[in-house]
Design a protein around this motif. Sequence first.
Motif, PDB file in Angstrom:
ATOM      1  N   ASP A 391      84.963 -47.500  51.898  1.00 45.74           N
ATOM      2  CA  ASP A 391      85.280 -46.683  53.067  1.00 45.74           C
ATOM      3  C   ASP A 391      86.764 -46.800  53.392  1.00 45.74           C
ATOM      4  OD1 ASP A 391      84.289 -45.007  55.218  1.00 45.74           O
ATOM      5  OD2 ASP A 391      84.906 -46.690  56.523  1.00 45.74           O
ATOM      6  N   ASP A 392      87.240 -48.028  53.383  1.00 48.98           N
ATOM      7  CA  ASP A 392      88.636 -48.270  53.684  1.00 48.98           C
ATOM      8  C   ASP A 392      89.542 -47.565  52.681  1.00 48.98           C
ATOM      9  OD1 ASP A 392      90.760 -49.920  55.087  1.00 48.98           O
ATOM     10  OD2 ASP A 392      91.046 -50.529  52.994  1.00 48.98           O
ATOM     11  N   LYS A 431      75.816 -44.458  52.966  1.00 47.31           N
ATOM     12  CA  LYS A 431      75.451 -43.186  53.586  1.00 47.31           C
ATOM     13  C   LYS A 431      76.057 -43.098  54.985  1.00 47.31           C
ATOM     14  CE  LYS A 431      70.986 -41.366  54.275  1.00 47.31           C
ATOM     15  NZ  LYS A 431      69.596 -41.403  53.812  1.00 47.31           N
ATOM     16  N   GLN A 432      75.930 -44.170  55.720  1.00 44.62           N
ATOM     17  CA  GLN A 432      76.499 -44.182  57.072  1.00 44.62           C
ATOM     18  C   GLN A 432      77.998 -43.975  57.050  1.00 44.62           C
ATOM     19  OE1 GLN A 432      75.537 -47.738  59.209  1.00 44.62           O
ATOM     20  NE2 GLN A 432      73.334 -47.364  59.035  1.00 44.62           N
ATOM     21  N   HIS A 433      78.638 -44.736  56.161  1.00 47.50           N
ATOM     22  CA  HIS A 433      80.093 -44.670  56.113  1.00 47.50           C
ATOM     23  C   HIS A 433      80.567 -43.314  55.627  1.00 47.50           C
ATOM     24  CE1 HIS A 433      79.823 -49.283  55.712  1.00 47.50           C
ATOM     25  NE2 HIS A 433      79.871 -48.925  56.981  1.00 47.50           N
ATOM     26  N   LEU A 434      79.833 -42.775  54.669  1.00 42.32           N
ATOM     27  CA  LEU A 434      80.193 -41.464  54.149  1.00 42.32           C
ATOM     28  C   LEU A 434      80.041 -40.405  55.238  1.00 42.32           C
ATOM     29  CD1 LEU A 434      80.950 -39.620  51.787  1.00 42.32           C
ATOM     30  CD2 LEU A 434      78.527 -39.454  51.237  1.00 42.32           C
ATOM     31  N   LEU A 438      82.854 -37.900  56.496  1.00 46.17           N
ATOM     32  CA  LEU A 438      82.741 -36.453  56.352  1.00 46.17           C
ATOM     33  C   LEU A 438      82.845 -35.755  57.701  1.00 46.17           C
ATOM     34  CD1 LEU A 438      79.907 -36.093  53.682  1.00 46.17           C
ATOM     35  CD2 LEU A 438      82.352 -35.712  53.389  1.00 46.17           C
ATOM     36  N   LEU A 439      82.119 -36.270  58.706  1.00 42.66           N
ATOM     37  CA  LEU A 439      82.061 -35.591  59.984  1.00 42.66           C
ATOM     38  C   LEU A 439      83.389 -35.670  60.721  1.00 42.66           C
ATOM     39  CD1 LEU A 439      78.483 -36.510  61.173  1.00 42.66           C
ATOM     40  CD2 LEU A 439      79.307 -34.408  60.115  1.00 42.66           C
ATOM     41  N   THR A 506      68.056 -32.623  58.023  1.00 40.62           N
ATOM     42  CA  THR A 506      67.366 -33.837  58.449  1.00 40.62           C
ATOM     43  C   THR A 506      66.984 -34.647  57.204  1.00 40.62           C
ATOM     44  OG1 THR A 506      66.358 -32.360  60.011  1.00 40.62           O
ATOM     45  CG2 THR A 506      65.638 -34.652  60.074  1.00 40.62           C
ATOM     46  N   GLY A 507      67.180 -35.948  57.275  1.00 38.06           N
ATOM     47  CA  GLY A 507      66.789 -36.782  56.142  1.00 38.06           C
ATOM     48  C   GLY A 507      67.959 -37.144  55.262  1.00 38.06           C
ATOM     49  N   SER A 508      68.892 -36.195  55.111  1.00 35.97           N
ATOM     50  CA  SER A 508      70.035 -36.504  54.252  1.00 35.97           C
ATOM     51  C   SER A 508      71.031 -37.383  54.976  1.00 35.97           C
ATOM     52  CB  SER A 508      70.762 -35.225  53.841  1.00 35.97           C
ATOM     53  OG  SER A 508      69.964 -34.465  52.994  1.00 35.97           O
ATOM     54  N   TRP A 509      71.045 -37.301  56.297  1.00 39.49           N
ATOM     55  CA  TRP A 509      72.077 -37.984  57.070  1.00 39.49           C
ATOM     56  C   TRP A 509      71.484 -39.126  57.857  1.00 39.49           C
ATOM     57  CZ3 TRP A 509      77.246 -36.061  57.171  1.00 39.49           C
ATOM     58  CH2 TRP A 509      77.440 -34.908  56.401  1.00 39.49           C
ATOM     59  N   PRO A 510      72.310 -40.119  58.116  1.00 42.06           N
ATOM     60  CA  PRO A 510      71.802 -41.240  58.909  1.00 42.06           C
ATOM     61  C   PRO A 510      71.817 -40.891  60.406  1.00 42.06           C
ATOM     62  CG  PRO A 510      74.075 -41.642  58.247  1.00 42.06           C
ATOM     63  CD  PRO A 510      73.699 -40.341  57.660  1.00 42.06           C
ATOM     64  N   THR A 511      70.942 -39.984  60.810  1.00 41.35           N
ATOM     65  CA  THR A 511      70.929 -39.582  62.218  1.00 41.35           C
ATOM     66  C   THR A 511      69.970 -40.448  63.004  1.00 41.35           C
ATOM     67  OG1 THR A 511      69.260 -37.977  61.626  1.00 41.35           O
ATOM     68  CG2 THR A 511      71.508 -37.166  61.851  1.00 41.35           C
TER      69      THR A 511
END
Lengths: 740, 445
Positions: A391-392, A431-434, A438-439, A506-511
């Motif tokens: 991520d860094d 996934k969270q970091h990505l 992205l957002l 829904t499902g693809s993202w760590p929401t």
Amino acid sequence: MNSNSNSSNNQKKRNFQIEAFKHKVVVDPKYPEKTWKILEHAIQEIYNHNASGLSFEELYRNAYNMVLHKFGEKLYTGLVSSMTYHLKEMSKSIETAQGGLFLEELNRKWIDHNKALQMIRDILMYMDRTFIPGNHKTPVHELGLNLWRDNIVHSSKVQTRLLNTLLELILRERTGEVINRGLMRNIIKMLMDLGPLVYQEDFEKPFLEVSADFYRVESQKFIECCDCGDYLKKAERRLNEEIERVSHYLDGKSEAKITSVVEKEMIANHMLRLVHMENSGLVNMLLDDKYEDLGRMYNLFRRVPNGLSTIRDVMTSHLRDTGKQLVTDLERVKDPVEFVQCLLNERDKYDKVISSAFNNDKTFQNALNSSFEFFINLNPRSPEFISLFVDDKLRKGLKGVSEEDVEIVLDKVMMLFRYLHEKDVFEKYYKQHLAKRLLSGKTVSDDAERSLIVKLKTECGYQFTSKLEGMFTDMKTSQDTMQGFYTNHGAELGDSPTLVVQVLTTGSWPTQPTVTCNLPAEMSALCEKFRSYYLGTHTGRRLSWQTNMGTADLKATFGKGQKHELNVSTYQMCVLMLFNNADRLSYKEIEQATEIPSSDLKRCLQSLACVKGKNVLRKEPMSKDIGEEDAFFVNEKFTSKFYKVKIGTVVAQKESEPEKQETRQRVEEDRKPQIEAAIVRIMKSRRVLDHNNIITEVTKQLQSRFLANPGEIKKRIESLIERDFLERDNADRRLYRYLA
Amino acid sequence: MGIQKDRVRLNVGGRIFETTATTLAIAGRNSFFGAMFDDDWNLQPGTATDHLIDRNPDCFAVLLDLLRTGELYIPSNIPEKLLYREALFYGLLDHVRSAKWGPFDGNRLRLSRSMTGRAPGDGTAIRAGPDGGCCVAHGSMVHVYDWMLDEHPAINLDYQRVNDAGWIDSDSIVISACERLGRGDGGMGLFSASTGELRYKFNVTHDDQVKSYTAGALSFSSDDKIFSSCKGRSNEYGIGVWDQTTGKQIDFFYEPPGWSLGDADKLQWLHGTNCLLVATLFPRKDNCYISLLDFREKKMVWSWSDIGAPVYDERLLDERRVRDAIAMEDTSSICVVNEYEDLGFMDLRSTGGSVRWSSRSRLMKGKMPDEPCYPKLALHEGQLFSSMNDSISVFCGPDWVLTSRLRRSYGGSICDFSIGGDRLFALHSEENVFDIWETPPPPIM
């Protein structure tokens, strides 16, 4: 077939003998003796260097006639005794040679004998061809060598003296003196010509014994006074000296034997002591990056049994110790990026050691890998840290770095990733970091992002990355959707705020399921328009707003007319917009108007009112924490050097303790269906299987993603039994059956 | 051009010969001339100036021409034997031998000589030696002839029947013989071809005990092994293997139940596949057994037998009986022959197949001589040979077309033949007459 055959044959012949037919060929009874005298005289002349007066044709014919007239035996025994006589004479002159002249005299006589032997063989060629094979005699040349061996080399006065002279010369050469190598070579060659057995018994065996003694003493001396590096240098030099000696004057077959003596005495016998030598042993060489010494150690140790495994074991245990220290060091754990960088540095170091000193040995590479696998997994947070490191790098670390270098960094990260047992935990964090990257549009290079996804895909398969790829697709479609929205509705929207919506599958993202907050009126109208546009183009879908993840750019004018653009989160925007219609708002009022969850609201207000230099709001009373009774005002005195001001949200980069547990729980939840799927797959093909085998197979199948816990597998089996996928065997309770 | 420097003048038995050192150098180091000259083919200083050689000048002329041209022409006034003796003096016997006949070609063979034996009764086997000699076994005797067809002292086996013989090298013959009950004799021995002496006796050991046995068919492998079919007293049947250099038994392939190895008529070592062909044939047994043994894995890798083959017509039975078999590695097949000299073929790559007979010689039927000999097969450099009655047929090409027939009516049917040392030897059943067939030296142009 039996020894009687000849005698019975003779018996038979005798019965038919008729005396009258027996020919008497020899007319002159003195003929054989006369002929032999001529030949004997010739042999004497040959040994006396006086052969020029001899007639070859005459001598050849005489020898031929002796054989033809059945005097081959006389000729042969005559040759043996005549040659023996001359050799005994030679032996006397060799014995009387003094000191250093001994070898020279021996060599001179050997050359003489060989010349004579050649001439004698020429003269007696016919005997060699016809008489010798039929009568089981030794051919002339071989006979000459055998007689030389028996009368000279094995004579009591020469044998020991010869051996001692040779060994002493070698010892002198080992201690640095220059000796006559040419003479040595000739004498050794003589021993070899006499047959491999003579060379081995009369020289090689004692030579090896003496050498073993020599090197035993020398190595003891060296090990007392040298450090490991120096000792190895000395051993290497000795080894090369011996190889050189063989090439100069010994039989090539001796090389393996003498080197194995040196190897045993100088290396094998001192292996452990060398490796563990204080202040200079293997660990010190590794610490001090002494590639040359390490290479020397590798090359010498590989020659002896268990040599390399000794090096490997010490290296592995050192690596494990340092690695364990590294991953459990509490200071290091505070900075994940530094933590991973340390791991990478360690790996680079050992990669270099193995490639430059250890000949890229596969077994060493395996040892390196297994050590890393061992200690990386000692720290349960390694997956998270590796993801944070990526991520860094992908946020800022790779700015201004060439594409190749990016690849190198990513490849190294993948190397670490391979060591992880809990690859699914890594996936969760990644996934969270990505998602955040992205957002928030923070990712530096789309190519680098995708390159890593491809690497993960080749490593773990399509399944592993499908959701990550889904995230990229969402980003792309959202762009298209927004474009469509503004082409359709752009005109009627006029100068209302610009809306950017990212539609996340829904499902693809760590929401997280969150309550949607109340958006400002102008925003919610806009959002409604978008909703109806989106649902109009895509039927059968449901849209819900993740207001906790959005951002907004606000234009604000403060007291003295200073204008700024504020970059804030959606929550912060909701709060700020309230101040368009009010000067003072209490915490309760804000909470009521926005319906932001209180923990989020507190954090949001904290970043708006309490961060120095970014406090666009003013709070009463002035304190660091937000109280339920606090009141907020627009900070009319707000100033900043920049036109654009980014107001961050107070968040810990690393996960907080409850968050961590939540992630963990989610990972565990996700594992359940995977374990069950694996069990069903296995049972479907095997039909009946016992408990232990299921555990092994499931663990094997899931290895590429995570290390399944046997207890958890057992629970899943039980759950599957409850749901009638499996049943226990009635006879053997350890067996499970698959129910179709 | 200058004056030839290497001119040599020799006085042989009073006749002056002029030649060159280069010509004499053809004789090689290991000859009279090689010893006369030094390493650079200059005359040794010790030799006298006029170079008198006290030998027959007529023979020397022939031998000098042999060195000059590489070809041998013996004038009718010189007896061959005299020439051979002179060649032996000069150390040129090998030159004479290799010039006397050409490289073997089954389609160009000429009958060179017929030797009349004197042994009573039928011969058992004839075996060609590696350098043109041969040995003939009959009863308990093996007569040995060198390439000059001089007979050497016979190998006498103390009145035990010889089963097979074979040459290990030009001076060593292995002979297999029947066991003599109660004496422990028999088995297999190594004999000197020149003197006929027994040099070594090969033992068979079962369970660390030396046993007496009857040795049958022989075969030698290129990696110095000797194979022999063996029958021991206590039912130790099978194939024994010995090392040629040490003489020790190194292996034994026991006969599996329901099969035949120990009685085998023919063994053939197959170099390419590392297997041994073993064939036991009628009439030694009522049925034919052909198998390929892999000694490394102790496995029978291919087998064929006519046990249980359907018999539609009693008269056809003889036609289907295999009388000899030979493996042909180039085509991965086995060729067999029946008593009418019909050839049949089997594929070595698949086991359990049947014989493809190619009926070629139906005319033979009804013309059988009174005392027939069963056909034998041999293979030499892609040419297939089969003996039948008093002639030998040569087959060539991928379809094994009959290309030549060697016939000589004297001496009755051919009971065995053998190819080796670029010669073919055929042994006739009556009076031990044997024929020597050679390929003439290559043409001048």
